[in-house]
Design an enzyme around this catalytic site. Structure first.
Site: not given
Ligand SMILES: Cc1cc2nc3c(=O)[nH]c(=O)nc-3n(C[C@H](O)[C@H](O)[C@H](O)COP(=O)(O)O)c2cc1C
Length: 283
Positions: A69, A124, A127, A214, A241
């Site tokens: 972050l 958020n 994370c 991804g 992804g």
């Protein structure tokens, strides 16, 4: 179209932390080309340099990061970045908020609530690259509900909760976010993952931890969206992804109302535009 109380021209956003609107404006003359709005990098109360290097590693079909972050902090965000985004972004600006305590989040939300540059707030709580706050709140249903309730009391703006699949039951966390008053959930953040230093047996990342993104996490995101769709009524923004029109269509079929593109933008900054126009032809 309306997603989580926010008017969007089409269902394609960027994933937080994966698109630099200022650089894009400098390089391409547009802050958020092809995107229906712009999701900011997560902002914390104080500026952060992020984790020590190394903080990026490649994998067979994704990206590992332990960025931690890094961001300019709340004051510079409100006085410098947000006015820039307000002027240059097409569509709404969704401000991603992080912190290490409930108080951290609420103080930032109160400030954003009074700022005309902020259209919506994304909490958020997922994370994986910081030791306290964020993901530890989002791993617990009671803490998630308490945070979303406090955030809801602090703003009338559309409120999203960004969730992690690295929890025992993401559907339960989504229900807690809905009970707290969230307008939408964003599924998913990076999946907890790391690389090991064989000599020490510890994580090779300078800050430990790490998150996978991804193509590798696309099926994880699909599973999360299906599970959350069955558990809540509020909108879902599907993330994880997305690299093609088909990937976006899969997430929408699973129950998402919009999608966000992250890691794939690093390789192809024109991708959002193509996915958005592909979706409008396909639907
Ligand atoms: C380098 C990097 C930085 C990120 N920073 C943030 C962040 O600040 N806040 C957040 O909520 N998610 C952050 N993410 C997670 C992404 O928003 C997204 O949820 C995740 O990468 C999965 O989507 P993708 O597979 O399309 O990349 C970051 C991801 C990457 C790769």
């Amino acid at each position: 179209m309306r997603v989580g109380g926010l008017e969007l021209a089409h269902p394609v956003l960027n994933a937080s932390g994966t698109w630099d609107a200022e650089q894009s404006h400098r390089l391409f003359g547009e802050a958020n080309p092809g995107l229906a709005g712009f999701v900011t990098k997560t902002v914390t109360p104080e500026p952060r340099a992020g984790n020590p290097a190394p903080r990026i590693a490649t994998t067979a079909s994704g990206l590992l990061n332990s960025i931690g972050l890094p961001n300019v902090g709340r004051t510079a965000f409100l006085t410098d970045l947000l006015p820039f985004l307000q002027q240059h972004v097409h569509g709404p600006v969704i401000c991603s908020v992080g912190g290490f305590s409930l108080h951290d989040y609420v103080e930032t939300i109160v400030a954003l609530d009074g700022h005309p540059g902020c259209s919506a707030i994304e909490l958020n709580v997922s994370c994986p690259n910081v030791e306290t706050g964020c993901a530890s709140i989002g791993a617990d249903a009671d803490e998630t509900e308490r945070l979303v309730l406090a955030a809801r009391a602090a703003t009338a703006k559309p409120l999203f909760a960004k969730l992690s699949a690295s929890v025992s039951d993401i559907a339960e966390i989504a229900q807690a976010a809905e009970a707290g008053g969230a307008d939408a959930v964003v599924c998913i953040n990076t999946v907890k993952a790391t690389v090991v230093d064989r000599a020490t047996g510890a994580s090779r990342f300078g800050g430990g931890g790490g998150g996978l993104s991804g193509p590798a996490i696309r099926p994880v995101a699909l599973h999360a969206v299906l599970a959350v769709r069955a558990a809540v009524e509020i909108d879902i923004i599907g993330v994880g992804g997305v690299g093609s029109v088909d990937d976006a269509l899969d997430l929408l079929a699973a129950g998402a109302s919009a999608v966000a593109v992250g890691t794939a933008l690093f390789r192809d900054p024109t991708l959002a535009q193509r996915i958005a126009s592909g979706l409008s032809r396909a639907r």
